[in-house]
Design an enzyme around this catalytic site. Structure first.
Site, PDB file in Angstrom:
ATOM      1  N   ASP A   1       0.829  -1.213   0.000  1.00 12.95           N
ATOM      2  CA  ASP A   1       0.000   0.000   0.000  1.00 12.95           C
ATOM      3  C   ASP A   1       0.862   1.262   0.000  1.00 12.95           C
ATOM      4  OD1 ASP A   1      -2.363   1.381  -0.024  1.00 12.95           O
ATOM      5  OD2 ASP A   1      -2.696   1.237   2.150  1.00 12.95           O
TER       6      ASP A   1
ATOM      7  N   HIS B   1       2.729   3.832  -8.792  1.00  8.88           N
ATOM      8  CA  HIS B   1       2.530   2.417  -9.145  1.00  8.88           C
ATOM      9  C   HIS B   1       3.743   1.893  -9.915  1.00  8.88           C
ATOM     10  CE1 HIS B   1      -1.430   2.591  -7.546  1.00  8.88           C
ATOM     11  NE2 HIS B   1      -1.943   3.347  -8.493  1.00  8.88           N
TER      12      HIS B   1
ATOM     13  N   ASN C   1     -10.696  -2.605  -5.764  1.00 12.22           N
ATOM     14  CA  ASN C   1      -9.925  -1.645  -6.573  1.00 12.22           C
ATOM     15  C   ASN C   1     -10.546  -1.403  -7.955  1.00 12.22           C
ATOM     16  OD1 ASN C   1      -6.724  -2.722  -5.221  1.00 12.22           O
ATOM     17  ND2 ASN C   1      -7.941  -0.933  -4.649  1.00 12.22           N
ATOM     18  N   TRP C   2     -11.485  -2.279  -8.370  1.00 14.68           N
ATOM     19  CA  TRP C   2     -12.196  -2.018  -9.642  1.00 14.68           C
ATOM     20  C   TRP C   2     -13.005  -0.724  -9.547  1.00 14.68           C
ATOM     21  CZ3 TRP C   2     -10.468  -4.383 -13.704  1.00 14.68           C
ATOM     22  CH2 TRP C   2     -10.031  -5.708 -13.655  1.00 14.68           C
TER      23      TRP C   2
ATOM     24  N   ARG D   1      -5.153  -2.108   8.705  1.00 11.39           N
ATOM     25  CA  ARG D   1      -6.366  -2.884   8.402  1.00 11.39           C
ATOM     26  C   ARG D   1      -6.008  -3.945   7.367  1.00 11.39           C
ATOM     27  NH1 ARG D   1      -7.999   2.440   6.452  1.00 11.39           N
ATOM     28  NH2 ARG D   1      -7.470   2.662   4.249  1.00 11.39           N
TER      29      ARG D   1
HETATM   30  C1  IPE Z   1      -5.428  -2.769  -0.559  1.00 13.92           C
HETATM   31  O1  IPE Z   1      -5.066  -1.447  -0.637  1.00 13.92           O
HETATM   32  C2  IPE Z   1      -5.301  -3.439  -1.888  1.00 13.92           C
HETATM   33  C3  IPE Z   1      -3.949  -3.550  -2.419  1.00 13.92           C
HETATM   34  C4  IPE Z   1      -2.841  -3.190  -1.823  1.00 13.92           C
HETATM   35  C5  IPE Z   1      -3.870  -4.119  -3.730  1.00 13.92           C
HETATM   36  P1  IPE Z   1      -6.138  -0.271  -0.772  1.00 13.92           P
HETATM   37  O2  IPE Z   1      -5.363   0.973  -0.794  1.00 13.92           O
HETATM   38  O3  IPE Z   1      -7.041  -0.537  -1.916  1.00 13.92           O
HETATM   39  O4  IPE Z   1      -6.952  -0.448   0.580  1.00 13.92           O
HETATM   40  P2  IPE Z   1      -7.985   0.538   1.282  1.00 13.92           P
HETATM   41  O5  IPE Z   1      -9.097   0.769   0.314  1.00 13.92           O
HETATM   42  O6  IPE Z   1      -7.272   1.803   1.611  1.00 13.92           O
HETATM   43  O7  IPE Z   1      -8.418  -0.194   2.509  1.00 13.92           O
HETATM   44  C1  IPE Z   2      -1.419   0.324  -3.473  1.00 13.38           C
HETATM   45  O1  IPE Z   2      -1.217   1.695  -3.438  1.00 13.38           O
HETATM   46  C2  IPE Z   2      -1.597  -0.202  -4.880  1.00 13.38           C
HETATM   47  C3  IPE Z   2      -2.963  -0.626  -5.203  1.00 13.38           C
HETATM   48  C4  IPE Z   2      -3.962  -0.626  -4.383  1.00 13.38           C
HETATM   49  C5  IPE Z   2      -3.189  -1.085  -6.552  1.00 13.38           C
HETATM   50  P1  IPE Z   2      -2.439   2.722  -3.418  1.00 13.38           P
HETATM   51  O2  IPE Z   2      -2.781   3.078  -4.826  1.00 13.38           O
HETATM   52  O3  IPE Z   2      -3.544   2.186  -2.611  1.00 13.38           O
HETATM   53  O4  IPE Z   2      -1.764   3.958  -2.706  1.00 13.38           O
HETATM   54  P2  IPE Z   2      -2.474   4.941  -1.672  1.00 13.38           P
HETATM   55  O5  IPE Z   2      -3.031   4.113  -0.565  1.00 13.38           O
HETATM   56  O6  IPE Z   2      -3.526   5.691  -2.416  1.00 13.38           O
HETATM   57  O7  IPE Z   2      -1.363   5.820  -1.209  1.00 13.38           O
HETATM   58 MG    MG Z   3      -4.053   2.381  -0.647  1.00 16.74          MG
END
Ligand code: IPE
Ligand code: IPE
Ligand code: MG
Length: 245
Positions: free
Chosen positions: A17, A34, A65-66, A191
């Site tokens: 994350d 990314h 994430n979709w 979490r």
């Molecule tokens: C969890 O991260 C999913 C991945 C790392 C692929 P998110 O950034 O999507 O999680 P939330 O929505 O903040 O809980």
């Molecule tokens: C994790 O990084 C990658 C994916 C969930 C695909 P995030 O894109 O969730 O990064 P933050 O949480 O917005 O910083």
């Molecule tokens: Mg995130």
């Protein structure tokens, strides 16, 4: 210095994350985070294999994430395909077996193709299993397994009394992986975000504020070091554990 295999987690999972915030903190577009995150993946996969971890599961894209903006999803899918193609030699030549968990039917055809190829071509490898969680949701995977078992009961090939913790685990997508010993989450969030809910029942958790693009071998070693200092009691007392040796 090599870590004693007796205190090395066999299966580590990571919620990668913080890519977006890493980029936004630097005035860059989220996709740049990314992109840098993909480099961190390569470094951590290499480190895990060298250290002797048997299985590494990476949360790369959740079912939730979709819901992100379509542009970001498109770029993530493109990066995923680039990663799979770019890492092919590293994975195949280093004895890494690639597997996936998640609802892969929702991935674009080109991503699925490159994944299927690498899963097939690395199937005989034994140094380490790299499991990519893609379009993955923990609750959804429990529901899918429950549905499959109900189907088997309806067909008469399974009796409800035969459904045990072990047989349920055998029907999960993670069936071929060792028990999950350590779960790491980067970027300060504390979490699980729907990751490996069934598998993490007795897993040790490790949280760090480091954003995923800055996570590398050193930080990975710190997580393993933390794991080494844990006492895993599985419900028993410390004295019982000592007696059991
Ligand atoms: C969890 O991260 C999913 C991945 C790392 C692929 P998110 O950034 O999507 O999680 P939330 O929505 O903040 O809980
Ligand atoms: C994790 O990084 C990658 C994916 C969930 C695909 P995030 O894109 O969730 O990064 P933050 O949480 O917005 O910083
Ligand atoms: Mg995130």
């Amino acid at each position: 210095m090599p870590i004693d295999p007796a205190v090395l987690p066999r299966h580590v999972a990571i919620i990668m994350d913080g890519n977006g915030r890493w980029a936004q903190d630097r005035g860059l577009p989220r996709i740049e985070g990314h992109r840098r995150g993909a480099n961190a993946v390569s470094e951590v996969v290499r480190s895990a294999r060298q250290i002797g971890v048997k299985a590494l599961t990476l949360y790369a894209f959740s079912l939730q994430n979709w819901l992100r903006p379509p542009d970001e999803v498109t770029m993530l899918m493109r990066l995923l395909r680039e990663y799979i193609i770019g890492e092919r030699a590293e994975i195949v030549d280093n004895g890494i077996r690639l597997v996936t968990i998640g609802d892969l039917g929702r991935l674009p055809g080109l991503v699925r193709e490159s994944l299927d190829d690498l899963v097939r071509d690395s199937a005989g490898n034994q140094a380490m299993t790299l499991c990519l969680a893609l379009s993955y949701g923990g609750r959804e995977s429990i529901v899918a397994t429950t549905r499959a078992l109900c189907e088997a009961v309806k067909q008469g090939t399974l009796s409800p009394g035969d459904i045990t913790e072990e047989s349920f685990q055998s029907a999960m997508q993670t069936a071929g992986l060792p028990q999950l010993d350590l779960l790491i989450r980067t970027s300060g969030e504390v979490r699980l975000s729907n990751f490996l809910l069934w598998e993490s029942a007795y897993t040790e958790l490790y949280f760090t504020d480091t954003r995923w693009p800055e996570f590398g071998r050193d930080e990975f070693m710190r997580a393993l070091e933390s794991y080494r200092g844990r006492e895993r009691r599985f419900g028993r007392t410390r004295e019982q554990l000592r007696r059991l040796g």
